[in-house]
Design a protein around this motif. Structure first.
Motif: not given
Length: 73
Positions: A10-15
């Motif tokens: 997810s984008d959260h994991q990338i952030r």
């Protein structure tokens, strides 16, 4: 949102990876496996990483500021 369908990243994991020090797509590939199967997510993952790093830049810039006080004679 899911950025990498193949690895379900997810984008959260990338952030979070950016907050932990990831600086490039290669870092994301090594740490999370992003863009290592079909590769269709590479552009999106890079954009999310870039945006996350840009959002951190003002915080990082202020973290290194030292307050200079006048010296008393």
């Amino acid at each position: 949102m899911i950025v990498c369908v193949c690895r379900r990243i997810s984008d959260h994991q990338i952030r979070q990876a950016a907050a932990d020090g990831a600086v490039s797509l290669e870092c994301l590939q090594f740490d999370l496996g992003v863009a290592t199967q079909c590769g269709r997510c590479a552009d999106c993952a890079s954009k999310v990483l870039c945006d996350a790093r840009a959002a951190q830049a003002p915080v990082a810039a202020h973290a290194n500021v030292q307050v200079m006080r006048p010296q008393m004679a």
